[in-house]
Design an enzyme around this catalytic site. Structure first.
Site, PDB file in Angstrom:
ATOM      1  N   GLY A 147      -4.713  -1.962  -2.337  1.00 53.26           N
ATOM      2  CA  GLY A 147      -6.281  -2.927  -3.881  1.00 53.26           C
ATOM      3  C   GLY A 147      -7.508  -0.579  -2.946  1.00 53.26           C
ATOM      4  O   GLY A 147      -7.199  -0.397  -2.154  1.00 53.26           O
ATOM      5  N   LYS A 148      -8.222  -1.063  -3.782  1.00 55.21           N
ATOM      6  CA  LYS A 148      -9.238   0.298  -3.523  1.00 55.21           C
ATOM      7  C   LYS A 148     -10.670  -0.256  -4.509  1.00 55.21           C
ATOM      8  O   LYS A 148     -10.316  -0.659  -5.669  1.00 55.21           O
ATOM      9  CB  LYS A 148      -8.509   1.353  -3.596  1.00 55.21           C
ATOM     10  CG  LYS A 148      -9.765   2.450  -3.210  1.00 55.21           C
ATOM     11  CD  LYS A 148      -9.172   3.349  -1.561  1.00 55.21           C
ATOM     12  CE  LYS A 148      -9.767   3.762  -0.910  1.00 55.21           C
ATOM     13  NZ  LYS A 148      -8.653   3.637  -0.246  1.00 55.21           N
ATOM     14  N   GLY A 149     -11.284   0.346  -3.883  1.00 51.57           N
ATOM     15  CA  GLY A 149     -13.057   0.257  -4.753  1.00 51.57           C
ATOM     16  C   GLY A 149     -13.942   1.421  -4.722  1.00 51.57           C
ATOM     17  O   GLY A 149     -13.773   2.506  -4.290  1.00 51.57           O
TER      18      GLY A 149
END
Ligand code: GLU
Length: 461
Positions: A147-149
């Site tokens: 994931g990444k944000g």
């Protein structure tokens, strides 16, 4: 003028222009096409970061005959979350901010990956970085997906109290989408341990009645509040562990080898310091404030102190100021790109005068840049191997949080080294089996674990 930032900006501007003109500064042209891009409706722009990142994976997937359904599953993130939220500034006015969390895949475990705080962060960047996390976690053998944000914000342009409100309000906006068993963010470019502490505290407050380890919702926390020793330097340590493992077969001795580094933030400065402690010489460094060089060696520790005080390498005393061309053309053994994506395009690849590129940053080399490097016999140690040390020690932090343990530095470093050596071994085996470059081999290593998991789990319903 900020050379490193300028390069990133130039890349983006050129990419945008090329979309109209049908060509590109990076010379990406019509390369990197795959039937899956049409099937899934990918951007036709060959300079698009997401398209470039996925295209490297698909090369490996084709080579190992990965089933079509796995290719299309892995070519798309599962969830793309975008939030807009208001924050009161110090002058009493409200400003709206935009935040992202992309959850790419969780076949091997909870979504895992950093939060980028940057004024120029876009959905495509976050998607690409989330995708890379799935591949990285799989390759290095930690039980996570990817994931990444991020938040579209320049953290250096806000007071500490504004940043605290921005970070806490972002956490509230995504609190229902993350969790210690579901999605575990961490630091990335522009975010730091203090930000992670605010996120953990806000999350713990919002989820007071649920869960025994709310602080395990995030890693990269300060050691005083659930963080792990060795996490701050972990990505740099992993770069050095990878180099120690791979350099002998490339015929380079770490002791006495010459190094240049692009970007002197967390990854670049720790890589420099640890390499220097292991006998290497840092010859040239460039960041968003300029480029410096000293053929007798730049003291990596003194430079880290300097950048922490003044915000960049410019003005460092014991080195000469050079320009961007000189920086890239400096003769070294190892070049470490440790800044942003797409910085090594065709022109930079043509200038580089090194034997090995060790990717400390995520996706720093474009496919066109990589073709030039390959043609010139320069070995590229791919990011999903080379910079996997950060997430590996994040995993150790999460394990310590959940088991109420506290590991010492020796234990952290030893375990990290084991993971890095094992991952390098997977890459080496794949290269031997498929006779491909190291990037393709690294994707093969990552995809093998993902394929096995999907085969055993099956697809619901
Ligand atoms: N942002 C880092 C990376 O790109 C670390 C991620 C993590 O620790 O979860 O690998």
């Amino acid at each position: 003028m900020s050379s490193a930032t300028a390069s990133k900006k130039t890349g983006k501007t050129a990419a945008a222009k090329s979309q109209k003109a049908g060509g590109g500064r990076g010379g990406e042209g019509v390369q990197n096409s795959h039937p899956i891009f049409t099937e899934l409706g990918f951007s036709p722009d060959a300079n698009n970061l997401y398209r470039q990142t996925v295209s490297s994976m698909l090369q490996a997937a084709d080579l190992m005959n990965l089933p079509h359904h796995l290719k299309i599953i892995l070519a798309q993130p599962k969830n793309e979350i975008m939030v807009h939220f208001p924050v009161r500034m110090d002058d009493g006015e409200f400003r709206m901010f935009k935040g992202y969390r992309v959850q790419h895949n969780n076949a091997l475990g909870p979504y895992k990956g950093g939060l980028r705080f940057h004024h120029d962060v876009h959905l495509d960047d976050v998607k690409s970085l989330a995708f890379l996390m799935t591949m990285k976690c799989s390759l290095v053998g930690v039980p996570y997906g990817g994931g990444k944000g991020g938040i579209k914000v320049d953290p250096y342009k806000h007071s500490k109290s504004e940043m605290e409100r921005i970070v806490r309000r972002f956490t509230a906006a995504i609190a229902h989408q993350i969790g210690p068993d579901y999605d575990i963010p961490a630091p990335d470019v522009g975010s730091n341990a203090q930000h992670m502490a605010w996120i953990a505290d806000t999350y713990a407050f919002l989820s007071e009645v649920g869960g025994r380890h709310p602080e395990a919702v995030i890693t990269g926390k300060p050691v005083e509040f659930g963080g792990s020793v060795g996490r701050e330097k972990a990505t740099g340590q992993g770069v050095v562990d990878t180099l120690a493992e791979m350099l002998p077969e490339i015929g380079v001795d770490m002791k006495g080898c010459k190094v240049s580094i692009l970007g002197y933030g967390n990854v670049g400065s720790w890589t420099g310091r640890i390499l220097q402690d292991r006998g290497a010489k840092i010859i040239a460094v460039m960041d968003h404030t300029g480029a410096i060089m000293n053929d007798h060696g730049i003291d990596a520790h003194a430079l880290a102190l300097h950048t922490s005080k003044v915000g960049g390498v410019a003005g460092f005393k014991n080195a000469d100021t050079i320009d961007k061309t000189e920086f890239y053309s400096t003769k070294v053994d190892v070049f470490v790109p440790a800044a942003l994506e797409q910085m090594i395009q065709e022109p930079e690849a043509k200038m580089l005068n090194c034997k090995v590129v060790a990717e400390g940053a995520n996706a720093p080399t474009t496919p066109a840049g990589e073709r030039v490097l390959e043609g010139r016999g320069i070995e590229v140690l791919p990011a999903i191997l080379c910079n996997a040390g950060g997430v590996t020690v994040s995993y150790f932090e999460w394990v310590q949080n959940r088991t109420f343990q506290s590991w010492d530095l020796e234990h952290v470093d030893t375990e990290l080294n084991k993971h890095m050596i094992r991952a390098a071994g997977r890459v080496r085996d794949a290269r031997k089996k498929y006779k491909c470059n190291l990037r393709t081999a690294a994707y093969v290593g990552a995809l093998e674990r993902l394929r096995a998991a999907y085969e055993i789990r099956g697809l619901f319903p």
